[in-house]
Design a protein around this motif. Structure first.
Motif, PDB file in Angstrom:
ATOM      1  N   ILE A 149      41.782  39.720  24.309  1.00  0.00           N
ATOM      2  CA  ILE A 149      40.900  38.712  23.729  1.00  0.00           C
ATOM      3  C   ILE A 149      39.464  39.199  23.717  1.00  0.00           C
ATOM      4  CG2 ILE A 149      39.903  36.424  24.116  1.00  0.00           C
ATOM      5  CD1 ILE A 149      42.660  35.509  24.993  1.00  0.00           C
ATOM      6  N   LEU A 150      39.025  39.824  24.804  1.00  0.00           N
ATOM      7  CA  LEU A 150      37.642  40.289  24.871  1.00  0.00           C
ATOM      8  C   LEU A 150      37.342  41.287  23.780  1.00  0.00           C
ATOM      9  CD1 LEU A 150      34.920  40.450  26.330  1.00  0.00           C
ATOM     10  CD2 LEU A 150      35.852  42.350  27.626  1.00  0.00           C
ATOM     11  N   ILE A 151      38.251  42.228  23.555  1.00  0.00           N
ATOM     12  CA  ILE A 151      38.001  43.278  22.581  1.00  0.00           C
ATOM     13  C   ILE A 151      38.054  42.747  21.156  1.00  0.00           C
ATOM     14  CG2 ILE A 151      38.893  45.453  21.651  1.00  0.00           C
ATOM     15  CD1 ILE A 151      39.888  46.088  24.471  1.00  0.00           C
ATOM     16  N   LEU A 152      38.977  41.808  20.882  1.00  0.00           N
ATOM     17  CA  LEU A 152      39.201  41.393  19.509  1.00  0.00           C
ATOM     18  C   LEU A 152      38.529  40.087  19.114  1.00  0.00           C
ATOM     19  CD1 LEU A 152      42.949  42.303  18.952  1.00  0.00           C
ATOM     20  CD2 LEU A 152      40.929  43.643  18.453  1.00  0.00           C
ATOM     21  N   ALA A 153      38.115  39.283  20.063  1.00  0.00           N
ATOM     22  CA  ALA A 153      37.629  37.946  19.711  1.00  0.00           C
ATOM     23  C   ALA A 153      36.414  37.985  18.801  1.00  0.00           C
ATOM     24  CB  ALA A 153      37.309  37.143  20.969  1.00  0.00           C
ATOM     25  N   LEU A 154      35.590  39.018  18.917  1.00  0.00           N
ATOM     26  CA  LEU A 154      34.402  39.084  18.078  1.00  0.00           C
ATOM     27  C   LEU A 154      34.750  39.278  16.609  1.00  0.00           C
ATOM     28  CD1 LEU A 154      31.923  41.148  20.252  1.00  0.00           C
ATOM     29  CD2 LEU A 154      32.081  38.687  19.945  1.00  0.00           C
TER      30      LEU A 154
ATOM     31  N   ILE B 194      28.035  31.424  18.796  1.00  0.00           N
ATOM     32  CA  ILE B 194      28.027  32.191  20.050  1.00  0.00           C
ATOM     33  C   ILE B 194      28.485  31.323  21.211  1.00  0.00           C
ATOM     34  CG2 ILE B 194      26.547  33.385  21.713  1.00  0.00           C
ATOM     35  CD1 ILE B 194      24.869  34.369  19.348  1.00  0.00           C
ATOM     36  N   GLU B 195      28.037  30.078  21.244  1.00  0.00           N
ATOM     37  CA  GLU B 195      28.448  29.162  22.316  1.00  0.00           C
ATOM     38  C   GLU B 195      29.963  28.959  22.300  1.00  0.00           C
ATOM     39  OE1 GLU B 195      26.089  25.766  21.436  1.00  0.00           O
ATOM     40  OE2 GLU B 195      24.334  26.494  22.555  1.00  0.00           O
ATOM     41  N   ASN B 196      30.555  28.794  21.120  1.00  0.00           N
ATOM     42  CA  ASN B 196      32.006  28.618  21.016  1.00  0.00           C
ATOM     43  C   ASN B 196      32.748  29.863  21.478  1.00  0.00           C
ATOM     44  OD1 ASN B 196      31.650  26.061  19.961  1.00  0.00           O
ATOM     45  ND2 ASN B 196      31.839  26.715  17.831  1.00  0.00           N
ATOM     46  N   LEU B 197      32.223  31.029  21.109  1.00  0.00           N
ATOM     47  CA  LEU B 197      32.834  32.284  21.518  1.00  0.00           C
ATOM     48  C   LEU B 197      32.795  32.447  23.025  1.00  0.00           C
ATOM     49  CD1 LEU B 197      34.032  35.010  20.574  1.00  0.00           C
ATOM     50  CD2 LEU B 197      31.694  35.886  20.461  1.00  0.00           C
ATOM     51  N   VAL B 198      31.642  32.167  23.610  1.00  0.00           N
ATOM     52  CA  VAL B 198      31.484  32.283  25.062  1.00  0.00           C
ATOM     53  C   VAL B 198      32.381  31.275  25.779  1.00  0.00           C
ATOM     54  CG1 VAL B 198      29.849  31.980  26.965  1.00  0.00           C
ATOM     55  CG2 VAL B 198      29.164  33.252  24.928  1.00  0.00           C
ATOM     56  N   ALA B 199      32.507  30.085  25.224  1.00  0.00           N
ATOM     57  CA  ALA B 199      33.381  29.069  25.828  1.00  0.00           C
ATOM     58  C   ALA B 199      34.833  29.547  25.857  1.00  0.00           C
ATOM     59  CB  ALA B 199      33.274  27.754  25.061  1.00  0.00           C
ATOM     60  N   ASP B 200      35.262  30.243  24.805  1.00  0.00           N
ATOM     61  CA  ASP B 200      36.618  30.802  24.791  1.00  0.00           C
ATOM     62  C   ASP B 200      36.796  31.831  25.896  1.00  0.00           C
ATOM     63  OD1 ASP B 200      37.408  29.256  22.672  1.00  0.00           O
ATOM     64  OD2 ASP B 200      37.004  30.788  21.151  1.00  0.00           O
TER      65      ASP B 200
ATOM     66  N   LYS C 193      35.276  33.234  36.049  1.00  0.00           N
ATOM     67  CA  LYS C 193      34.264  33.963  36.812  1.00  0.00           C
ATOM     68  C   LYS C 193      33.228  34.654  35.916  1.00  0.00           C
ATOM     69  CE  LYS C 193      37.145  34.844  40.869  1.00  0.00           C
ATOM     70  NZ  LYS C 193      37.730  35.888  41.758  1.00  0.00           N
ATOM     71  N   MET C 194      33.425  34.598  34.613  1.00  0.00           N
ATOM     72  CA  MET C 194      32.441  35.158  33.712  1.00  0.00           C
ATOM     73  C   MET C 194      31.097  34.474  33.938  1.00  0.00           C
ATOM     74  SD  MET C 194      32.151  34.961  29.577  1.00  0.00           S
ATOM     75  CE  MET C 194      31.182  33.453  29.686  1.00  0.00           C
ATOM     76  N   GLU C 195      30.041  35.253  34.007  1.00  0.00           N
ATOM     77  CA  GLU C 195      28.718  34.700  34.285  1.00  0.00           C
ATOM     78  C   GLU C 195      27.868  34.667  33.021  1.00  0.00           C
ATOM     79  OE1 GLU C 195      24.780  35.563  37.093  1.00  0.00           O
ATOM     80  OE2 GLU C 195      26.581  36.810  37.288  1.00  0.00           O
TER      81      GLU C 195
ATOM     82  N   ALA D  67      26.803  42.254  29.428  1.00  0.00           N
ATOM     83  CA  ALA D  67      27.233  42.063  28.039  1.00  0.00           C
ATOM     84  C   ALA D  67      26.180  41.316  27.241  1.00  0.00           C
ATOM     85  CB  ALA D  67      28.550  41.285  28.006  1.00  0.00           C
ATOM     86  N   ILE D  68      26.052  41.712  26.003  1.00  0.00           N
ATOM     87  CA  ILE D  68      25.219  40.993  25.043  1.00  0.00           C
ATOM     88  C   ILE D  68      26.033  40.825  23.766  1.00  0.00           C
ATOM     89  CG2 ILE D  68      23.240  41.179  23.483  1.00  0.00           C
ATOM     90  CD1 ILE D  68      21.598  42.321  25.679  1.00  0.00           C
ATOM     91  N   PHE D  69      26.040  39.610  23.218  1.00  0.00           N
ATOM     92  CA  PHE D  69      26.568  39.361  21.880  1.00  0.00           C
ATOM     93  C   PHE D  69      25.386  38.875  21.053  1.00  0.00           C
ATOM     94  CE2 PHE D  69      30.441  37.514  24.293  1.00  0.00           C
ATOM     95  CZ  PHE D  69      30.824  38.779  24.701  1.00  0.00           C
ATOM     96  N   LEU D  70      25.180  39.446  19.888  1.00  0.00           N
ATOM     97  CA  LEU D  70      24.057  38.990  19.071  1.00  0.00           C
ATOM     98  C   LEU D  70      24.429  38.949  17.598  1.00  0.00           C
ATOM     99  CD1 LEU D  70      22.616  41.625  17.523  1.00  0.00           C
ATOM    100  CD2 LEU D  70      21.854  42.105  19.842  1.00  0.00           C
TER     101      LEU D  70
END
Length: 223
Positions: free
Chosen positions: A8-13, A120-126, A133-135, A172-175
């Motif tokens: 999920i981490l690799i492909l969700a973006l 971005i908020e929806n992605l982070v919520a997933d 434990k994700m910070e 991590a940064i998502f932008l």
């Protein structure tokens, strides 16, 4: 569970939420409109260049966009296949990924850029549902590489994920960089990961240190 989370981490973006999805099966007439004249593109910094244009987006069933990014030899590179992310570039040390930059899809354009933070908020919520434990450090619009950008800053604990190529704590940064001129170009979402072995020690280092910071400096929309 670990395998599912890494996947999920690799492909969700590369996945769009329903709210921002679009129909990419455009009619021949709308496809002909395209994005206007294609500017001349050439590699100026590194040996390799990835170019996304209308043809690639149509072939891979990706939201219509146009950009280029350069990268050096000696890195692990994955390119789009069957509608997945545009490109992923990884730097490894002793078989472990220490830096990772990936470019995925959105359907955000200049006029809808206000939706960037919500996406971005929806992605982070997933991600958070998969790994409590994700910070999360911040989700905001702030200056990145000299420009105001919608982004997420946080940390992932991948200790014990060596079989997937990851190990340790990753910043991590998502932008979502927004195109400046062409309203028809869909913005992309770019993810950065760096662990303790990287030169990237602070979030402010992501655009000025490490291999991925220098790679990001070559990113540009082709408007």
């Amino acid at each position: 569970m670990k395998r599912k989370y890494i996947y999920i981490l690799i492909l969700a973006l590369s996945l769009n939420s329903c709210e921002f999805s679009i129909n990419t099966n455009k009619s021949p007439k709308s496809e002909k409109v395209g994005l206007g004249k294609m500017p001349k593109v050439e590699s100026k910094t590194y040996e390799n260049i990835y170019i996304a244009d209308e043809i690639l987006c149509k072939e891979q069933k990706l939201p219509l966009t146009r950009f280029a990014i350069e990268y050096p030899n000696g890195l692990d590179v994955s390119k789009p296949k069957n509608g997945s992310e545009h490109i992923g570039i990884k730097k490894k040390a002793n078989g472990i990924i220490i830096e990772d930059i990936s470019i995925g899809n959105t359907t955000i354009v200049i006029s809808t850029q206000k939706n960037s933070l919500e996406l971005i908020e929806n992605l982070v919520a997933d991600f958070k549902r998969q790994n409590p434990k994700m910070e999360t450090i911040s989700i905001s619009k702030k200056k990145f590489n000299g420009e105001m950008t919608y982004l997420f800053e946080g940390k992932f604990d991948f200790s014990g994920y060596k079989e997937h190529g990851y190990d340790g704590i990753y910043k991590a940064i998502f932008l979502i960089p927004i195109p400046k001129k062409n309203e028809k170009i869909n913005a992309v979402i770019i993810s950065f990961l760096a662990n303790e072995q990287s030169e990237i020690k602070e979030f402010s280092d992501f655009y000025k240190k490490g291999v991925i910071g220098n790679i990001y400096k070559t990113f540009r929309y082709l408007e």
